[in-house]
Design a protein around this motif. Structure first.
Motif, short mmCIF file in Angstrom:
data_model
loop_
_atom_site.label_atom_id
_atom_site.label_comp_id
_atom_site.label_asym_id
_atom_site.label_seq_id
_atom_site.Cartn_x
_atom_site.Cartn_y
_atom_site.Cartn_z
N LYS A 99 0.79 -1.23 0.00
CA LYS A 99 0.00 0.00 0.00
C LYS A 99 0.83 1.28 0.00
O LYS A 99 0.26 2.37 -0.07
N ILE A 100 2.13 1.15 0.09
CA ILE A 100 2.99 2.33 -0.03
C ILE A 100 4.26 1.90 -0.76
O ILE A 100 4.81 0.83 -0.49
N TYR A 101 4.67 2.69 -1.72
CA TYR A 101 5.94 2.42 -2.39
C TYR A 101 6.53 3.74 -2.87
O TYR A 101 5.85 4.76 -2.95
N ARG A 102 7.82 3.67 -3.14
CA ARG A 102 8.57 4.85 -3.55
C ARG A 102 9.15 4.62 -4.93
O ARG A 102 9.68 3.55 -5.23
N GLU A 103 9.02 5.64 -5.79
CA GLU A 103 9.50 5.50 -7.17
C GLU A 103 10.10 6.83 -7.63
O GLU A 103 9.55 7.90 -7.38
N LYS A 104 11.21 6.72 -8.35
CA LYS A 104 11.83 7.90 -8.94
C LYS A 104 11.71 7.80 -10.45
O LYS A 104 12.24 6.87 -11.07
#
Length: 528
Positions: A99-104
């Motif tokens: 339910k939470i992720y980080r992406e660049k």
């Protein structure tokens, strides 16, 4: 002499062509009220206790390449080509990372959240001056052209000053409702055009280029609001390619396609004039020049008046504000007219498609319309307020076919999201298109059930699970106008036609806002 006429009178005389030969708008007068007024209501503060949350760097997410991050995934040959499979990215990332992720993506480092509780935390933490990421391409264009950024591209006290001013005209239901009968006239004219095609019997009930006809409907409807005049867009005959309306419609389409590409790629336009930037700039130039010409013609008429008009249009109302200068009023009008063309039209297409594929829901809506709206009765905001199933239909369509995949915020303070410490100034994407597919929030998520939005004992939709226009002080500023126009178009079409569908299922094309890939509706006139 009124303030409106004083403002207009301080400009040189306009030519009939309006603003075409005026390269830059010069600010007039001071900016009264800058930074004044306190927040209307205190927001709930979300604090971070030391040791209570996992570190920001531990948020899971896809590994990208140096400098470009995961941008290749969104290229034409990647896993998620932006125009056709953009929505798949957040759904697949959720399935992989939770339910939470980080992406660049390129230079943009973002945290995506797919939980209504986290979305509530983000909105509750906004405070008096909510912030959102500013699209660099649009901001760069407006600075190069020496134009105001506009309320959508500002943060901080400047945003607060402008937003507080335009809220008086755009966010109060009574102020927006005053335009309902005028917009209804345009929707009735749209119905007349559809009837003309159906009665000829040459197209088996289909309207060629139906979505393009809705572009004209959207522009005509809002120009009546903003400028107090009809543009003559609503015609089944092809508008001349060099007409202002046709050029503007084409330019807005080019704008969104090029904007999407610039948004999802490395910003080379900072350094060189790329083909994507050239297309984007040309589209923005066209939209700006045409809308400024229209506005200039309106201002010229105002300049010639000894007294302001009895019934003020939206532009005239903006000019009466003490805390907004002429440039800013014009930019607000430009933004509204630009946004009028395709976003509301596409949302109407999505609603008609859902009703065509779900005839029981269409019949229920038709029965509500029969009960509330006699065929020849004009529709005003009071009539629309009685139509609860209509609103349920629109909400369920937003859930299944969202016009916007996610809402963006820049955190103004540290918060805890899904157990992770997320610091202030982080860009957070609220991925409600993922939430809409999850049975824990929507039983039978693949089924079209407007009844889930009706206020009954059995309805139990979780708060913050669907916010197509955002929430709080930074809610979409055009929300009430867009909803009103959408309701009117939907009521008038379903009142007069049974809407069917022919051929393959519709898919969505992403270009910042979602668009339909086809519009093979079949319209059958209802018997009175």
């Amino acid at each position: 002499m009124s303030r409106i006429l004083q403002i207009v009178g301080r400009r040189a005389a306009f030519t009939q062509a309006g603003l075409q030969n005026v390269p830059v708008w010069r600010p007039l007068g001071g900016r009264n009220g800058r930074g004044a007024a306190s927040s209307a209501a205190a927001t709930e503060q979300t604090t971070v206790q030391d040791g209570a949350a996992r570190p920001f760097d531990e948020i899971p997410g896809p590994r990208g390449l140096p400098f470009i991050g995961t941008a290749l995934d969104y290229s034409p040959f990647g896993r998620f080509p932006i125009h056709t499979k953009m929505a798949n990215s957040t759904i697949e990332r959720y399935q992989t990372y939770g339910k939470i992720y980080r992406e660049k993506i390129g230079l943009r480092d973002m945290v995506f959240v797919c939980d209504p509780k986290d979305i509530e935390t983000v909105f509750r933490s906004d405070g008096r001056l909510p912030e959102r990421p500013i699209p660099e391409s649009i901001a760069t264009y407006r600075r190069l052209k020496n134009k105001p950024l506009g309320v959508a591209l500002l943060n901080g006290e400047e945003w607060f000053r402008l937003r507080r001013s335009v809220n008086k005209d755009m966010m109060r239901p009574k102020a927006v409702g005053a335009y309902a009968t005028m917009q209804d006239e345009v929707s009735r004219e749209l119905v007349g055009l559809i009837q003309g095609v159906v009665r000829k019997g040459k197209t088996a009930g289909q309207v060629p280029d139906f979505t393009k006809l809705l572009y004209k409907w959207g522009l005509e409807s809002l120009s009546l609001v903003v400028l107090g005049k009809r543009l003559g867009c609503l015609t089944l005959d092809q508008l001349p390619e060099d007409s202002d309306a046709q050029r503007m419609i084409g330019a807005v389409n080019d704008f969104f396609y090029s904007f999407a590409k610039l948004q999802m790629s490395f910003p080379l336009f900072r350094y060189i004039r790329t083909p994507g930037w050239t297309t984007f700039e040309r589209a923005m130039d066209t939209v700006s020049s045409i809308t400024e010409k229209m506005i200039g013609e309106r201002l010229e008429k105002l300049r010639q008046m000894e007294e302001p008009p009895d019934e003020a249009d939206f532009l005239t109302s903006l000019l009466s504000r003490e805390d907004m200068n002429l440039d800013e009023a014009i930019q607000m009008s430009v933004d509204l007219l630009q946004g009028a063309i395709d976003t509301t039209a596409h949302t109407l297409v999505f609603n008609l498609y859902c009703l065509a594929k779900n005839p029981d829901a269409q019949q229920k809506l038709y029965e509500e319309i029969l009960e509330v709206v006699p065929p020849e009765q004009p529709i005003d905001d009071r009539v629309l307020n009685k139509m609860h199933y209509l609103r349920a239909v629109v909400k369920e369509t937003f859930r299944m076919y969202p016009t916007l995949l996610s809402t963006a915020r820049t955190l103004t303070r540290d918060v805890v999201l899904s157990g992770y410490h997320v610091p202030a100034k982080t860009n957070v994407m609220l991925a409600q298109n993922v939430i809409s597919t999850l049975p824990e929030y929507y039983p039978e998520p693949e089924s079209y059930i407007p009844e889930r939005w009706l206020r009954t004992e059995s309805s139990n939709v979780q708060s913050f699970s669907l916010l197509p226009f955002g929430y709080g002080p930074r809610m979409c500023i055009g929300r009430r106008f867009a909803e009103q126009e959408l309701y009117l178009g939907l009521v008038r079409i379903i009142q007069n036609f049974h809407v069917g569908w022919d051929g393959e299922d519709m898919k969505q094309v992403w270009r910042i806002f979602n668009a339909p890939d086809r519009d093979t509706f079949v319209f059958s006139e209802r018997k009175s």
